[in-house]
Design an enzyme around this catalytic site. Structure first.
Site, PDB file in Angstrom:
ATOM      1  N   LEU A 220       0.868  -1.170   0.000  1.00 19.35           N
ATOM      2  CA  LEU A 220       0.000   0.000   0.000  1.00 19.35           C
ATOM      3  C   LEU A 220       0.906   1.221   0.000  1.00 19.35           C
ATOM      4  O   LEU A 220       1.945   1.225   0.647  1.00 19.35           O
ATOM      5  CB  LEU A 220      -0.889   0.047   1.253  1.00 19.35           C
ATOM      6  CG  LEU A 220      -1.988  -0.983   1.372  1.00 19.35           C
ATOM      7  CD1 LEU A 220      -2.700  -0.829   2.716  1.00 19.35           C
ATOM      8  CD2 LEU A 220      -2.986  -0.841   0.233  1.00 19.35           C
TER       9      LEU A 220
ATOM     10  N   ILE B  45       4.504  -1.210   3.161  1.00 20.26           N
ATOM     11  CA  ILE B  45       4.049   0.155   2.916  1.00 20.26           C
ATOM     12  C   ILE B  45       5.065   0.815   1.988  1.00 20.26           C
ATOM     13  O   ILE B  45       6.263   0.835   2.287  1.00 20.26           O
ATOM     14  CB  ILE B  45       3.901   0.960   4.218  1.00 20.26           C
ATOM     15  CG1 ILE B  45       2.925   0.261   5.172  1.00 20.26           C
ATOM     16  CG2 ILE B  45       3.457   2.383   3.914  1.00 20.26           C
ATOM     17  CD1 ILE B  45       1.509   0.095   4.660  1.00 20.26           C
ATOM     18  N   LYS B  46       4.578   1.340   0.860  1.00 20.54           N
ATOM     19  CA  LYS B  46       5.462   1.997  -0.107  1.00 20.54           C
ATOM     20  C   LYS B  46       5.808   3.402   0.360  1.00 20.54           C
ATOM     21  O   LYS B  46       4.918   4.201   0.647  1.00 20.54           O
ATOM     22  CB  LYS B  46       4.774   2.109  -1.468  1.00 20.54           C
ATOM     23  CG  LYS B  46       4.610   0.823  -2.195  1.00 20.54           C
ATOM     24  CD  LYS B  46       3.983   1.093  -3.558  1.00 20.54           C
ATOM     25  CE  LYS B  46       3.761  -0.178  -4.328  1.00 20.54           C
ATOM     26  NZ  LYS B  46       3.130   0.106  -5.641  1.00 20.54           N
ATOM     27  N   ILE B  47       7.099   3.663   0.429  1.00 22.08           N
ATOM     28  CA  ILE B  47       7.607   4.996   0.746  1.00 22.08           C
ATOM     29  C   ILE B  47       8.656   5.329  -0.314  1.00 22.08           C
ATOM     30  O   ILE B  47       9.555   4.520  -0.567  1.00 22.08           O
ATOM     31  CB  ILE B  47       8.232   5.052   2.154  1.00 22.08           C
ATOM     32  CG1 ILE B  47       7.184   4.708   3.224  1.00 22.08           C
ATOM     33  CG2 ILE B  47       8.833   6.438   2.420  1.00 22.08           C
ATOM     34  CD1 ILE B  47       7.728   4.629   4.639  1.00 22.08           C
TER      35      ILE B  47
ATOM     36  N   ASN C 264       8.344  -1.014   1.339  1.00 24.86           N
ATOM     37  CA  ASN C 264       8.717  -1.168  -0.066  1.00 24.86           C
ATOM     38  C   ASN C 264       9.220   0.198  -0.498  1.00 24.86           C
ATOM     39  O   ASN C 264       8.439   1.135  -0.644  1.00 24.86           O
ATOM     40  CB  ASN C 264       7.506  -1.598  -0.903  1.00 24.86           C
ATOM     41  CG  ASN C 264       7.814  -1.716  -2.385  1.00 24.86           C
ATOM     42  OD1 ASN C 264       8.864  -1.283  -2.866  1.00 24.86           O
ATOM     43  ND2 ASN C 264       6.878  -2.284  -3.117  1.00 24.86           N
TER      44      ASN C 264
END
Length: 162
Positions: free
Chosen positions: A7, A38-40, A61
């Site tokens: 996400l 969690i996409k950062i 991610n």
């Protein structure tokens, strides 16, 4: 066995480390799934959020990586987060992937290179990044963390199509 999903934090938070971390924690807690990343973004502004999220136990991610230097900075943020966990008496078993975007390089130079060189720059950048990945994973720094239960931050080759 679960597949892994990601996400993304809101791009509107990209320049606000604390807001990014807050949203990353909230998304991870709300989903409450062991297979969630969690996409950062691996941008200069995202690096402190990556470190903080890893320290907080949120799998990350790292996205928007386009170079070996960006990958190395993302790996450093990951390792810093793990090192902080160890210093705080927490387990360093927090997963992460670093997503290197490959085809963007080839698209950027498509009309600027001879046809024999088309679709080769992304591969060259990927090979450099993989060498850097192996250097990080083989380093004493990571090996110390691995001996305490840390997992390697996987290098993922993303955006590989034309």
């Amino acid at each position: 066995m679960y597949g892994f999903v990601s996400l993304e934090v809101s791009p509107l938070l990209a320049y606000d480390t604390q807001a990014t971390v807050k949203q990353a924690k909230a998304l991870h807690a709300q989903a409450n799934r062991p297979n969630l990343f969690i996409k950062i973004p691996g941008t200069r502004e995202g690096l402190p959020a990556i470190e903080e999220a890893i320290f907080a136990g949120v799998p990350v991610n790292v996205t928007l990586l386009f170079s070996t230097e960006q990958y190395q900075a993302a790996a450093d943020a990951y390792l810093k987060g793990l090192e902080r966990r160890v210093a705080a008496g927490l387990l360093p078993d927090i997963r992460s992937v670093a997503s290197l975007f490959v085809s963007r390089w080839d698209k950027a130079v498509m009309d600027k290179v001879p046809s024999a060189l088309r679709n080769t720059l992304g591969l060259a950048v990927s090979q450099q990044a993989y060498r850097a990945y192996r250097d990080v994973m083989d380093s004493n720094r990571f090996q110390r963390l691995a001996s305490l239960g840390a997992r390697s931050q996987r290098l993922l080759f993303a955006s590989t199509g034309n």
